[in-house]
Design an enzyme around this catalytic site. Structure first.
Site, PDB file in Angstrom:
ATOM      1  N   LYS A 127       0.870  -1.187   0.000  1.00  0.00           N
ATOM      2  CA  LYS A 127       0.000   0.000   0.000  1.00  0.00           C
ATOM      3  C   LYS A 127       0.902   1.230   0.000  1.00  0.00           C
ATOM      4  O   LYS A 127       2.044   1.155   0.442  1.00  0.00           O
ATOM      5  CB  LYS A 127      -0.876   0.004   1.260  1.00  0.00           C
ATOM      6  CG  LYS A 127      -2.079   0.906   1.181  1.00  0.00           C
ATOM      7  CD  LYS A 127      -3.263   0.262   0.479  1.00  0.00           C
ATOM      8  CE  LYS A 127      -4.370   1.242   0.251  1.00  0.00           C
ATOM      9  NZ  LYS A 127      -5.594   0.598  -0.258  1.00  0.00           N
ATOM     10  N   ASP A 167      -7.002   4.353  -4.572  1.00  0.00           N
ATOM     11  CA  ASP A 167      -7.670   4.272  -3.264  1.00  0.00           C
ATOM     12  C   ASP A 167      -8.267   5.664  -3.068  1.00  0.00           C
ATOM     13  O   ASP A 167      -8.472   6.405  -4.055  1.00  0.00           O
ATOM     14  CB  ASP A 167      -6.660   3.909  -2.154  1.00  0.00           C
ATOM     15  CG  ASP A 167      -7.344   3.580  -0.816  1.00  0.00           C
ATOM     16  OD1 ASP A 167      -7.872   2.475  -0.674  1.00  0.00           O
ATOM     17  OD2 ASP A 167      -7.355   4.433   0.092  1.00  0.00           O
TER      18      ASP A 167
END
Ligand code: NDP
Length: 454
Positions: A127, A167
């Site tokens: 991430k 995201d």
């Protein structure tokens, strides 16, 4: 591992990673679920799999300087956490939001490891992101930021190494700017990012995937009680990518979506947000980049409520519903909110956002026997279709919309089945939290064991 052992393990994690409270929260939940697994399989404990799995393989933090439209130099911080590559290249989104810090990116990367393990696809967990706030920035400012961000990130990623996606704050526009810069720097046209545009390597259904998957997962949960979305009243939070497509799928399945929100407040439309109204929201959010309160200018029968950060609950979750689909951000449902949902008759909560429920809220759902699908399982559709985008890029092929949607649906059904079966096998039938954590862990842990101490 007893509760005392969980506490001792967490004390070590907290001492090593101070101030990273979201990361502590995510690890605690998983470690609690894994107690019966470690008791049954001492080999994992001997190989220190748990100690290794909470430690990212690599953390990269970098400066992102750029020049705004007024000619001022701005400096943001960029990061990428390459958490675990035991089952495939690192895979997970990039978040651009002012709240981004290492603890948040590590919680998201940690969750991603287990989520990706559940998808049935060969993808590891990672991430990244930045404290850059795209809100109120011009397209050119966003482009300059994305180019600067990629000018460092490019040397750490690659189609077989690490494949970021979107995201919060990172959608098609940002992926486009970053892909362009990657290609310029490396001279490679490869599947290094997912969520790309359809003309240049993107997959059909990728924009829809997280929201559709969230609803497919909820549908599977409802089926275990002989129910469906037909005629159900649904409360959705957020109004971004996940919220939009979750709403679209609920409408298609015959449910009635009555709320949407953003960080300023929420709207309630008791008549239901139908396909036409949703198209208005998509244009408002994706093109005009407006605020959800503008919905009531267009549809005056709906109500708008400003959010109150100082309240002990989020009033959105007091709106009466059958199904709740959180799709905004972490910790948006606390114990008061969970109690309000249950009290008002909500039977099913399927998480599109990552970790939207606090641990106390999760306990309320589990104790009240609410059908509760944690984000790791319920929102895995996004990364699953990202995995399918990688496959199509490698094969230099593009599958049809129906083909990808069918695969997505099948993956969500198999994740649901894995959760149910694993929860049952470890003595907590119906507990999707344990099911998801344990099933995701087993796949990654066994791969780590096979690959030695690396
Ligand atoms: P978007 O940026 O498209 O939308 C985010 C939405 O949530 C916006 O409406 C935003 O409002 C709201 N929001 C963000 N932060 C806050 C906050 N602190 N308080 C209240 N509202 C907030 O992001 P996505 O839809 O992509 O992501 C939503 C959630 O889903 C995130 O938790 C993300 O991690 C998760 N997720 C996303 C996936 C994907 O494929 N995109 C995959 C798996 C999970 P505002 O505009 O005011 O900021």
């Amino acid at each position: 591992m007893s509760n005392a052992a969980v506490d001792a393990f967490m004390a070590g994690v907290k001492a090593k990673n101070p101030e990273q409270k979201e990361f502590h929260q995510a690890v605690h939940e998983v470690v609690e679920s894994l107690m019966p697994v470690l008791d049954k399989h001492p080999e994992y404990r001997k190989a220190k799999v748990l100690e290794r799995i909470v430690e990212p393989e690599r953390v990269i933090i970098f400066r992102v300087p750029w020049v705004d439209d007024a000619g001022e130099v701005q400096v943001n911080r960029g990061m990428r956490v390459e958490f675990n590559s035991a089952i495939g290249p690192y895979k997970g989104g990039l978040r651009f939001h002012p709240s981004v810090n290492l603890g948040i990116i590590k919680f998201l990367g940690f969750e991603q490891v287990f989520k990706n393990g559940l998808t049935t696809l060969p993808i590891g967990g990672g991430k990244g992101g930045s404290d850059f706030d795209p809100k109120g920035k011009s397209d050119l400012e966003v482009m300059r930021f994305c180019q600067s961000f990629m000018s460092e990130l490019f040397r750490h990623i690659g189609a077989d190494v690490d494949v970021p996606a979107g995201d919060i704050g990172v959608g098609g526009r940002e992926i486009g700017f970053m892909f362009g810069q990657y290609k310029k720097l490396t001279r490679k046209f490869e599947g290094v990012l997912t969520g790309k545009g359809l003309q240049w390597g993107g997959s059909l259904i990728r924009p829809e995937a997280t929201g559709y998957g969230q609803v497919y997962f909820a549908d599977e949960m409802l089926k275990t009680r002989g129910e469906s979305f037909k005629g159900k009243t649904v409360v959705v939070s957020g109004s971004g990518n996940v919220a939009q497509y979750a709403s679209e799928k609920v409408i298609a399945l015959g449910g009635k979506v009555i709320t949407l929100s953003d960080s300023s407040g929420y709207i309630v439309d008791e008549e239901g947000i139908d396909a036409k109204k949703l198209a208005f929201v998509m244009d408002l959010k994706n093109n005009k980049r407006g605020r959800i309160k503008e919905y009531v200018n267009k549809y005056p029968s709906a109500g708008y409520h400003t959010s109150d950060a100082s309240a002990d609950h989020n009033a959105l979750w007091s709106v009466k519903c059958d199904v709740a689909l959180p799709a905004a951000t972490q910790n948006e449902i606390n114990a008061n909110d969970a109690n309000n949902l249950v009290k008002n008759g909500c039977v099913c909560v399927s998480e599109g956002a990552n970790m939207p429920s606090t641990p106390e809220a999760v306990n309320v759902f589990i104790e009240s026997k609410t059908l509760y699908g944690p984000g790791k399982a319920a929102n895995a559709g996004g990364v699953a279709v990202s995995g399918l985008e990688m496959s199509q890029n490698s094969m230099r092929l593009a599958w049809s919309r129906e083909e990808v949607d069918q695969k997505l649906h099948g993956i969500m059904q198999s994740i649901h089945k894995a959760c149910i079966e694993t929860a049952e096998a470890y003595g907590t039938p119906g507990n999707y939290v344990n099911g998801a954590n344990i099933a995701g862990f087993l796949k990654v842990a066994d791969s780590m064991m096979a690959q030695g101490v690396v």
